[in-house]
Design a protein around this motif. Structure first.
Motif, PDB file in Angstrom:
ATOM      1  N   ASP A 208      17.338   9.079   9.909  1.00  0.00           N
ATOM      2  CA  ASP A 208      18.535   8.463   9.731  1.00  0.00           C
ATOM      3  C   ASP A 208      19.001   7.706  11.087  1.00  0.00           C
ATOM      4  OD1 ASP A 208      19.698   9.586   7.032  1.00  0.00           O
ATOM      5  OD2 ASP A 208      19.244  11.465   7.901  1.00  0.00           O
ATOM      6  N   GLU A 209      19.429   6.750  11.240  1.00  0.00           N
ATOM      7  CA  GLU A 209      19.935   6.024  12.309  1.00  0.00           C
ATOM      8  C   GLU A 209      21.068   5.309  12.121  1.00  0.00           C
ATOM      9  OE1 GLU A 209      15.148   4.485  12.828  1.00  0.00           O
ATOM     10  OE2 GLU A 209      16.715   3.142  12.041  1.00  0.00           O
ATOM     11  N   ARG A 210      21.817   5.415  13.342  1.00  0.00           N
ATOM     12  CA  ARG A 210      22.975   4.867  13.723  1.00  0.00           C
ATOM     13  C   ARG A 210      23.102   3.660  14.338  1.00  0.00           C
ATOM     14  NH1 ARG A 210      28.049   4.797  12.309  1.00  0.00           N
ATOM     15  NH2 ARG A 210      29.813   4.325  13.834  1.00  0.00           N
ATOM     16  N   LEU A 211      23.604   2.358  13.788  1.00  0.00           N
ATOM     17  CA  LEU A 211      23.450   1.053  14.399  1.00  0.00           C
ATOM     18  C   LEU A 211      25.022   0.989  14.971  1.00  0.00           C
ATOM     19  CD1 LEU A 211      21.707  -0.968  11.919  1.00  0.00           C
ATOM     20  CD2 LEU A 211      20.770  -0.044  14.019  1.00  0.00           C
ATOM     21  N   GLY A 212      25.262   1.348  16.264  1.00  0.00           N
ATOM     22  CA  GLY A 212      26.537   1.483  16.721  1.00  0.00           C
ATOM     23  C   GLY A 212      26.537   0.196  17.686  1.00  0.00           C
ATOM     24  N   LEU A 213      27.557   0.097  18.735  1.00  0.00           N
ATOM     25  CA  LEU A 213      27.667  -1.022  19.610  1.00  0.00           C
ATOM     26  C   LEU A 213      26.367  -1.364  20.352  1.00  0.00           C
ATOM     27  CD1 LEU A 213      31.366  -0.087  21.070  1.00  0.00           C
ATOM     28  CD2 LEU A 213      30.498  -1.861  19.658  1.00  0.00           C
ATOM     29  N   GLY A 214      25.819  -0.117  20.651  1.00  0.00           N
ATOM     30  CA  GLY A 214      24.336  -0.517  21.479  1.00  0.00           C
ATOM     31  C   GLY A 214      23.321  -1.607  20.655  1.00  0.00           C
ATOM     32  N   ALA A 215      23.421  -1.198  19.362  1.00  0.00           N
ATOM     33  CA  ALA A 215      22.635  -2.051  18.646  1.00  0.00           C
ATOM     34  C   ALA A 215      23.283  -3.431  18.421  1.00  0.00           C
ATOM     35  CB  ALA A 215      22.374  -1.350  17.180  1.00  0.00           C
TER      36      ALA A 215
ATOM     37  N   LEU B 157       0.801  -1.167  -0.017  1.00  0.00           N
ATOM     38  CA  LEU B 157      -0.009  -0.057  -0.123  1.00  0.00           C
ATOM     39  C   LEU B 157       0.822   1.203   0.041  1.00  0.00           C
ATOM     40  CD1 LEU B 157      -2.350  -1.460   2.613  1.00  0.00           C
ATOM     41  CD2 LEU B 157      -2.672  -1.327  -0.027  1.00  0.00           C
ATOM     42  N   GLU B 158       0.800   2.202   0.699  1.00  0.00           N
ATOM     43  CA  GLU B 158       1.637   3.350   0.882  1.00  0.00           C
ATOM     44  C   GLU B 158       2.658   3.136   1.663  1.00  0.00           C
ATOM     45  OE1 GLU B 158      -1.145   2.960   2.943  1.00  0.00           O
ATOM     46  OE2 GLU B 158      -0.615   3.589   5.022  1.00  0.00           O
ATOM     47  N   PRO B 159       3.802   3.917   1.091  1.00  0.00           N
ATOM     48  CA  PRO B 159       5.274   4.089   1.811  1.00  0.00           C
ATOM     49  C   PRO B 159       5.284   4.407   3.329  1.00  0.00           C
ATOM     50  CG  PRO B 159       5.097   5.595   0.027  1.00  0.00           C
ATOM     51  CD  PRO B 159       4.041   4.962  -0.121  1.00  0.00           C
ATOM     52  N   VAL B 160       5.665   3.544   4.362  1.00  0.00           N
ATOM     53  CA  VAL B 160       6.116   4.156   5.241  1.00  0.00           C
ATOM     54  C   VAL B 160       6.979   5.268   5.657  1.00  0.00           C
ATOM     55  CG1 VAL B 160       6.434   3.595   7.836  1.00  0.00           C
ATOM     56  CG2 VAL B 160       4.891   2.136   6.375  1.00  0.00           C
ATOM     57  N   GLY B 161       8.184   4.936   5.047  1.00  0.00           N
ATOM     58  CA  GLY B 161       9.278   5.747   4.980  1.00  0.00           C
ATOM     59  C   GLY B 161      10.521   5.113   4.589  1.00  0.00           C
ATOM     60  N   GLU B 162      11.586   5.960   4.630  1.00  0.00           N
ATOM     61  CA  GLU B 162      13.013   5.285   4.307  1.00  0.00           C
ATOM     62  C   GLU B 162      13.783   5.426   5.395  1.00  0.00           C
ATOM     63  OE1 GLU B 162      14.862   6.301   0.312  1.00  0.00           O
ATOM     64  OE2 GLU B 162      16.128   7.346   1.564  1.00  0.00           O
ATOM     65  N   TYR B 163      14.631   4.429   6.016  1.00  0.00           N
ATOM     66  CA  TYR B 163      15.177   4.505   6.991  1.00  0.00           C
ATOM     67  C   TYR B 163      16.792   4.135   6.403  1.00  0.00           C
ATOM     68  CZ  TYR B 163      10.735   4.054   9.110  1.00  0.00           C
ATOM     69  OH  TYR B 163       9.486   4.358   9.244  1.00  0.00           O
ATOM     70  N   ARG B 164      17.536   5.349   6.648  1.00  0.00           N
ATOM     71  CA  ARG B 164      19.048   5.103   6.162  1.00  0.00           C
ATOM     72  C   ARG B 164      19.847   4.881   7.406  1.00  0.00           C
ATOM     73  NH1 ARG B 164      16.665   9.508   3.582  1.00  0.00           N
ATOM     74  NH2 ARG B 164      17.179  10.901   5.314  1.00  0.00           N
ATOM     75  N   ARG B 165      20.347   3.745   7.637  1.00  0.00           N
ATOM     76  CA  ARG B 165      21.032   3.209   8.612  1.00  0.00           C
ATOM     77  C   ARG B 165      22.601   3.310   8.320  1.00  0.00           C
ATOM     78  NH1 ARG B 165      16.162  -0.705   8.834  1.00  0.00           N
ATOM     79  NH2 ARG B 165      14.842   0.305  10.266  1.00  0.00           N
ATOM     80  N   SER B 166      23.386   3.882   9.277  1.00  0.00           N
ATOM     81  CA  SER B 166      24.698   3.844   9.176  1.00  0.00           C
ATOM     82  C   SER B 166      25.512   2.922  10.228  1.00  0.00           C
ATOM     83  CB  SER B 166      25.315   5.176   9.373  1.00  0.00           C
ATOM     84  OG  SER B 166      25.011   5.720  10.323  1.00  0.00           O
TER      85      SER B 166
ATOM     86  N   LEU C 264      11.901  -8.737  19.590  1.00  0.00           N
ATOM     87  CA  LEU C 264      11.891  -7.892  18.349  1.00  0.00           C
ATOM     88  C   LEU C 264      13.104  -7.006  18.205  1.00  0.00           C
ATOM     89  CD1 LEU C 264      10.348  -6.870  15.681  1.00  0.00           C
ATOM     90  CD2 LEU C 264       9.133  -5.313  17.613  1.00  0.00           C
ATOM     91  N   PHE C 265      13.816  -7.031  17.121  1.00  0.00           N
ATOM     92  CA  PHE C 265      15.063  -6.369  17.008  1.00  0.00           C
ATOM     93  C   PHE C 265      14.748  -4.804  17.071  1.00  0.00           C
ATOM     94  CE2 PHE C 265      16.848  -9.863  14.752  1.00  0.00           C
ATOM     95  CZ  PHE C 265      17.795 -10.362  15.497  1.00  0.00           C
ATOM     96  N   PRO C 266      15.304  -4.153  17.818  1.00  0.00           N
ATOM     97  CA  PRO C 266      14.958  -2.572  18.221  1.00  0.00           C
ATOM     98  C   PRO C 266      14.773  -1.700  17.058  1.00  0.00           C
ATOM     99  CG  PRO C 266      17.116  -2.951  19.337  1.00  0.00           C
ATOM    100  CD  PRO C 266      16.649  -4.218  18.663  1.00  0.00           C
ATOM    101  N   TRP C 267      15.474  -1.834  16.169  1.00  0.00           N
ATOM    102  CA  TRP C 267      15.548  -1.136  14.939  1.00  0.00           C
ATOM    103  C   TRP C 267      14.184  -1.079  13.899  1.00  0.00           C
ATOM    104  CZ3 TRP C 267      19.663  -4.390  16.160  1.00  0.00           C
ATOM    105  CH2 TRP C 267      19.707  -5.589  15.489  1.00  0.00           C
ATOM    106  N   PHE C 268      13.521  -2.268  14.439  1.00  0.00           N
ATOM    107  CA  PHE C 268      12.269  -2.332  13.803  1.00  0.00           C
ATOM    108  C   PHE C 268      11.013  -1.773  14.483  1.00  0.00           C
ATOM    109  CE2 PHE C 268      14.677  -5.879  11.917  1.00  0.00           C
ATOM    110  CZ  PHE C 268      14.335  -5.619  10.627  1.00  0.00           C
ATOM    111  N   ARG C 269      11.295  -1.352  15.601  1.00  0.00           N
ATOM    112  CA  ARG C 269      10.325  -0.611  16.456  1.00  0.00           C
ATOM    113  C   ARG C 269       9.645   0.684  15.856  1.00  0.00           C
ATOM    114  NH1 ARG C 269       8.709  -3.386  20.965  1.00  0.00           N
ATOM    115  NH2 ARG C 269      10.280  -5.110  21.538  1.00  0.00           N
TER     116      ARG C 269
END
Length: 197
Positions: free
Chosen positions: A170-177, A99-108, A148-153
């Motif tokens: 824009d999200e950063r997947l660092g040591l915490g992730a 259906l409609e786009p939810v968004g774009e998630y740019r993860r570094s 559930l992996f936190p980056w999907f919440r």
């Protein structure tokens, strides 16, 4: 297993030790992918927030055990919506209509990628697990699993909330992730691999 969950065989607690012993091999696979940075042009992923009467559809990852949105990589030149339909069918057995786009998630950071997320509805197929997703299940939006992996919440909240869409984040997947992913993986393996909670 309930009518809203599908996994091959009876994994249960008897599968705990083989899954735990396999963890270092699976982690090396994930580390190789994450540290290599994906494909040369970057990874372009498509994921779906599939909703229905039973709730939200989630898939359990094979190599890093935890729940995530179904989807996968779009092939070079492949239309995003066609890739999403193909990936969700391969992983869950269901045919969806984006259906409609939810968004774009740019993860570094670790495993850099861009994920395009769409709301989807089921139009056919039969729920089933696959080689890449050893379990698929419906969850109520107010009772998501602790594995559930936190980056999907964030994408789930964006898709199910009343805010404007599409979003760009824009999200950063660092040591915490990374630490959260390993904790979730171990919890899932300890529970037998496909525990709902």
């Amino acid at each position: 297993m309930t009518a809203s969950e599908c996994k091959p065989g009876a994994a249960g607690r008897s599968a705990r030790w083989p899954l735990l012993l396999r963890a270092p091999i699976d982690w090396l696979e994930v580390a190789g992918w994450g540290l290599a940075g994906g494909a040369p042009q970057g990874r372009r992923l498509v994921q779906g927030v599939v909703t229905g009467e039973a709730g939200v559809l989630l898939a359990l990852r094979r190599e890093l055990r935890g729940w995530e949105l179904p989807g996968g990589r779009a092939e070079p030149g492949e239309d995003e919506r066609a890739a999403l339909v193909r990936e969700i069918r391969e992983e869950t057995g269901l045919v969806v209509e984006p259906l409609e786009p939810v968004g774009e998630y740019r993860r570094s950071g670790f495993a850099p990628h861009t994920a395009r997320v769409f709301r989807c509805r089921v139009s056919g197929g039969t729920l089933r697990a696959s080689a890449d997703t050893p379990a698929v299940a419906w969850f109520r939006a107010d009772a998501l699993p602790d594995t559930l992996f936190p980056w999907f919440r964030g994408p789930l909240l964006d898709a199910l909330g009343a805010g404007p869409r599409p979003v760009e984040r824009d999200e950063r997947l660092g040591l915490g992730a990374v630490a959260a992913g390993l904790r979730i993986d171990l919890a899932s393996r300890w529970r037998g691999g496909g525990a709902r909670a």
